[in-house]
Design a protein around this motif. Structure first.
Motif, PDB file in Angstrom:
ATOM      1  N   ARG A  74       4.925  27.538  38.874  1.00  0.00           N
ATOM      2  CA  ARG A  74       6.325  28.346  39.531  1.00  0.00           C
ATOM      3  C   ARG A  74       7.073  27.451  39.202  1.00  0.00           C
ATOM      4  O   ARG A  74       8.570  27.524  38.523  1.00  0.00           O
ATOM      5  CB  ARG A  74       6.190  29.352  40.423  1.00  0.00           C
TER       6      ARG A  74
ATOM      7  N   ASN B 165       7.783  26.130  35.915  1.00  0.00           N
ATOM      8  CA  ASN B 165       7.800  27.106  34.903  1.00  0.00           C
ATOM      9  C   ASN B 165       9.428  27.589  34.816  1.00  0.00           C
ATOM     10  O   ASN B 165      10.433  27.698  33.749  1.00  0.00           O
ATOM     11  CB  ASN B 165       7.240  28.742  34.569  1.00  0.00           C
ATOM     12  N   LYS B 166       9.997  27.404  35.475  1.00  0.00           N
ATOM     13  CA  LYS B 166      11.421  27.647  36.526  1.00  0.00           C
ATOM     14  C   LYS B 166      11.987  26.348  35.374  1.00  0.00           C
ATOM     15  O   LYS B 166      13.253  26.306  35.587  1.00  0.00           O
ATOM     16  CB  LYS B 166      11.439  27.841  37.639  1.00  0.00           C
TER      17      LYS B 166
ATOM     18  N   GLU C 196      10.129  26.676  46.280  1.00  0.00           N
ATOM     19  CA  GLU C 196       9.064  27.344  45.971  1.00  0.00           C
ATOM     20  C   GLU C 196       7.432  27.370  47.161  1.00  0.00           C
ATOM     21  O   GLU C 196       7.433  27.880  47.913  1.00  0.00           O
ATOM     22  CB  GLU C 196       7.921  27.341  45.009  1.00  0.00           C
TER      23      GLU C 196
ATOM     24  N   GLN D 119      14.835  26.028  33.415  1.00  0.00           N
ATOM     25  CA  GLN D 119      16.386  25.629  33.045  1.00  0.00           C
ATOM     26  C   GLN D 119      17.070  24.551  32.137  1.00  0.00           C
ATOM     27  O   GLN D 119      17.905  24.068  31.822  1.00  0.00           O
ATOM     28  CB  GLN D 119      16.981  24.695  34.780  1.00  0.00           C
TER      29      GLN D 119
ATOM     30  N   ILE E   5      13.562  23.058  43.420  1.00  0.00           N
ATOM     31  CA  ILE E   5      12.787  24.068  43.034  1.00  0.00           C
ATOM     32  C   ILE E   5      11.172  24.042  43.418  1.00  0.00           C
ATOM     33  O   ILE E   5      10.845  24.996  44.133  1.00  0.00           O
ATOM     34  CB  ILE E   5      12.391  24.499  41.450  1.00  0.00           C
TER      35      ILE E   5
END
Length: 192
Positions: free
Chosen positions: A30, A33-34, A184, A38, A180
């Protein structure tokens, strides 16, 4: 069609990712991918900050993202696209030719002109060659205008290949991924 693949030495960021297993690996996927999403936004901002007069939506839509999964702990951002017609760079017809705003101010193309073709396509053109073509119309041989060609500016991958843009994108990735990932992992820990 031009392509730009951004490959970077991110071993420092991803070196310890294989130690994560099970639910933790889900957080890594996750986060990757985030971060890719960005990075795409940062690319759009950096291209425009470098002075290119390209719409942000056009830059973002030029990207394809191959997302990470549990078996593939990496993300690939790829930008493709053809050169953009000069008419899309705020082209204006003037006395001395056509002016366009491609990068950092207007530039004059002295022998260019704006025309609309019979099929409705509008563009910036210039005449090529030195001899007129002979064309038969209504049984008469006449001399037509010189052959013309359409003029194009840089493609989106070319503008992304700018050194300053690449460095800014990689700096954003290196800055955002650890943040990030930490978020997570904290989210997963809160669900237990």
């Amino acid at each position: 069609m031009l392509k730009l693949n951004v490959h970077a030495d991110v071993k420092g960021i991803t070196a310890g990712l294989t130690r994560y297993v099970g639910e933790q690996q889900k957080a890594v996927v996750r986060a990757l991918n985030k971060t890719a999403m960005q990075a795409r936004t940062a690319a759009s901002q950096e291209v425009r900050a470098a002075g290119y007069n390209i719409k942000a939506s056009a830059i973002k839509s030029s990207f394809t993202i191959q997302k990470a999964s549990r078996g593939k702990l990496y993300v690939m951002l790829k930008s493709t696209g053809r050169p953009i017609a000069l008419i899309n760079y705020s082209a204006r017809q003037g006395k001395n030719g056509v002016t366009v705003n491609v990068k950092n101010g207007r530039k004059v193309f002295r022998h260019a002109f704006i025309a609309t073709m019979q099929n409705g396509h509008r563009g910036v053109f210039e005449r090529t060659g030195k001899t007129h073509k002979k064309v038969v119309k209504n049984g008469k041989t006449i001399r037509s205008g010189l052959p013309i060609k359409e003029l194009f500016g840089p493609s989106i991958p070319q503008s992304l290949a700018n050194d300053a843009v690449e460095k800014a994108i990689m700096a954003k990735i290196r800055q955002k991924f650890p943040q990030i990932l930490k978020h997570e992992l904290a989210f997963l820990a809160s669900k237990r």
